[in-house]
Design an enzyme around this catalytic site. Structure first.
Site, PDB file in Angstrom:
ATOM      1  N   VAL A 186      27.372  48.113 -95.035  1.00 34.09           N
ATOM      2  CA  VAL A 186      27.389  48.926 -96.247  1.00 34.09           C
ATOM      3  C   VAL A 186      26.700  48.164 -97.370  1.00 34.09           C
ATOM      4  O   VAL A 186      26.988  46.989 -97.603  1.00 34.09           O
ATOM      5  CB  VAL A 186      28.852  49.272 -96.653  1.00 34.09           C
ATOM      6  N   ALA A 224      27.019  43.811-100.570  1.00 31.85           N
ATOM      7  CA  ALA A 224      26.981  44.423 -99.239  1.00 31.85           C
ATOM      8  C   ALA A 224      28.126  43.835 -98.414  1.00 31.85           C
ATOM      9  O   ALA A 224      28.742  42.836 -98.812  1.00 31.85           O
ATOM     10  CB  ALA A 224      25.655  44.139 -98.548  1.00 31.85           C
ATOM     11  N   LYS A 225      28.435  44.444 -97.326  1.00 26.11           N
ATOM     12  CA  LYS A 225      29.400  43.879 -96.384  1.00 26.11           C
ATOM     13  C   LYS A 225      29.159  44.517 -95.024  1.00 26.11           C
ATOM     14  O   LYS A 225      28.664  45.642 -94.943  1.00 26.11           O
ATOM     15  CB  LYS A 225      30.840  44.184 -96.838  1.00 26.11           C
ATOM     16  N   GLY A 226      29.516  43.793 -93.981  1.00 24.83           N
ATOM     17  CA  GLY A 226      29.361  44.354 -92.641  1.00 24.83           C
ATOM     18  C   GLY A 226      30.540  43.958 -91.790  1.00 24.83           C
ATOM     19  O   GLY A 226      31.328  43.082 -92.157  1.00 24.83           O
TER      20      GLY A 226
END
Ligand code: NAD
Length: 457
Positions: A102, A147-149
């Site tokens: 994201v 962001a992050k995943g």
């Protein structure tokens, strides 16, 4: 990106049931399309997302944030949901694993944020963490959006080969949206330097040339920063000491308790030890160890290099109780989110809480702790040493420039302390707690960038 967005819509409206091996056994499709038109935010809903948005709304009210910007920043600009096949070493059958990435704001530079492997990772949690990354970058003044995943898998039972297969395939699925000047992953819960090395190798193979700047937190041999591993923990303690000085306390005289002994926890412990504080208890998933006179942290490092858990360390006694409830001066949750809630907040007996982990304290617990006089150094400031060191690593990689260890450490502490002082000043002027002050700083900066860039088209 249209394809990507529609995939995320579709996945959110499927109920997936997974067995212990993360194998998806059932898909229940719910009717969605009418809802899509009228429902605004629930695509990204999760407990953590709700908390992050509630916090954001409160601060937006305080700073009278432009209403258009306010709504825009509640949703991530881009989110990718992927599923991919995964075969364990000793099984013939193939499991399907779900992964996410994201990107919240693409207005201020590339996006930046960690990748976590945990069984309960979901779109709502990853989105909430991406939003927090935007505020965090802005608080320490970095040219990134958040962001992050994550991959919904338990990394603990995975063999090295299994973890490598998951990582390489997940990276391949992320190719359309990551890049040295697009989106740069880093380690988070359940991932480490080796994971970053596999991401870098996979990405470089697709691109056709070595791309060390595609990830940060990678091994030094691949262009990683010599101080990245320890920066989050050390940054948190540096800010903790600065905050304690403001209220006439000395970190050196403190009894410190730390939950989690991974990247963040162990360097927070080492830094505390080096400053002369007594680290009286630490734990990890395997158990806890306690010593009222303070644990010898360098010796504990040697123990953890040979053993799976801090439990069993000879320099202390194994501790069976709830570590967060031990009486201390400084408590550092440095494991997972949501560990301090309204059900245990009254039992927390510390003067200062340094949030090493992301979102360890729920909003209700935050209120209870503050009413009980606990000074909270919020995650978005306390653990920003990680992204700051990642920024240094990325600058080194993209410029082919090298800094010495001492220079990197000095730059880190400078950024952390300067940011803390700015947040402290806001808290004094607005008569608010440090979390609100940090959010005011972060949200204002992101909003200003968005307003200045204007609308496209
Ligand atoms: P890690 O995987 O290296 O370590 C996590 C540690 O917590 C391990 O020791 C694990 O055994 C322990 N743990 C997990 N669940 C636990 C539980 N319920 N009770 C007690 N211990 C438990 O992870 P990390 O990189 O140290 O990250 C820890 C936290 O800090 C996460 O919330 C992460 O998002 C946040 N964070 C990390 C960084 C970084 O640079 N690594 C930066 C910012 C924020």
């Amino acid at each position: 990106s249209n394809l990507i967005i529609s995939l995320s819509f579709i996945f959110n409206n499927l109920e997936m049931q997974c067995d212990k091996k993360n194998k998806i056994t059932t898909f229940l499709t719910k009717p969605i399309y009418d809802e899509l038109v009228i429902v605004e935010n629930n695509l990204f809903d999760s407990h953590m997302y709700k908390e992050v948005i509630k916090q954001y709304d409160e601060v937006s009210d305080l700073i009278n944030l432009d209403s258009n910007i306010r709504e825009r920043l509640k949703l991530p600009q881009r989110s990718l949901v992927v599923t991919f096949p995964f075969r364990r070493d000793e099984y013939d059958d193939v499991e399907t694993v779900v992964g996410y990435r994201v990107q919240h704001v693409l207005s201020m530079g590339p996006t930046k944020g960690g990748i976590r492997y945990a069984p309960d990772v979901n779109l709502g949690e990853v989105t909430a963490l991406a939003i927090l990354m935007s505020w965090k970058s802005a608080i320490v003044g970095l040219p990134y959006g958040g962001a992050k995943g994550g991959v919904a898998i338990d990394p603990n039972p995975l063999t090295r080969a299994e973890k490598q297969r998951v990582t390489r395939r997940y990276t391949a699925e992320l190719l359309p949206i990551i890049g040295v000047d697009k989106d740069i992953p880093a380690p988070d819960l359940g991932t480490d330097e080796q994971t970053m090395a596999w991401i870098m190798d996979t990405y470089s193979n697709f691109v056709g040339s070595p791309q060390p700047g595609i990830v940060t937190g990678k091994p030094v041999s691949l262009g990683g920063s010599i101080t990245r591993r320890e920066s989050t923990g050390r940054g948190a303690v540096a800010v903790g000491q600065a905050a304690m000085e403001k209220i006439g306390k000395n970190y050196k005289d403190s009894r410190v308790v730390i939950q989690g002994f991974g990247n963040v926890g162990r360097y927070a412990a080492l830094d505390s030890y080096e400053r002369g504080a007594k680290v009286i208890a630490v734990n990890d998933l395997g158990g806890a160890v306690f010593n009222k006179d303070g644990l010898n942290i360098p010796e504990l490092f040697k123990h953890i290099a040979k053993n799976p858990s801090v439990k069993g360390f000879e320099g202390g006694e194994d501790y069976e109780g709830e570590i967060l409830e031990i009486e201390c001066d400084v408590l550092i949750p440095a494991a997972v989110g949501g560990v301090i809630t309204s059900s245990n907040a009254e039992k927390i007996k510390t003067n200062v809480l340094i949030e090493g982990a992301n979102s360890p304290t729920t909003l209700n617990a935050d209120k209870i702790l503050r009413e009980n006089g606990v000074m909270i150094i919020p995650d978005i400031l306390a653990n920003a040493g990680g992204i700051t060191a990642s920024y240094f690593e990325w600058v080194q990689n993209t410029q082919n420039y090298l800094w010495k260890e001492s220079e990197l450490h000095e730059k880190l502490i400078d950024v952390m302390i300067t940011s803390f002082e700015e947040v402290w000043t806001i808290s004094q002027k607005q008569n608010c707690d440090l979390r609100t002050a940090a959010l005011i700083k972060g949200i204002k900066r992101v909003a200003a960038a968005k307003l200045t860039r204007g609308l496209f088209p």
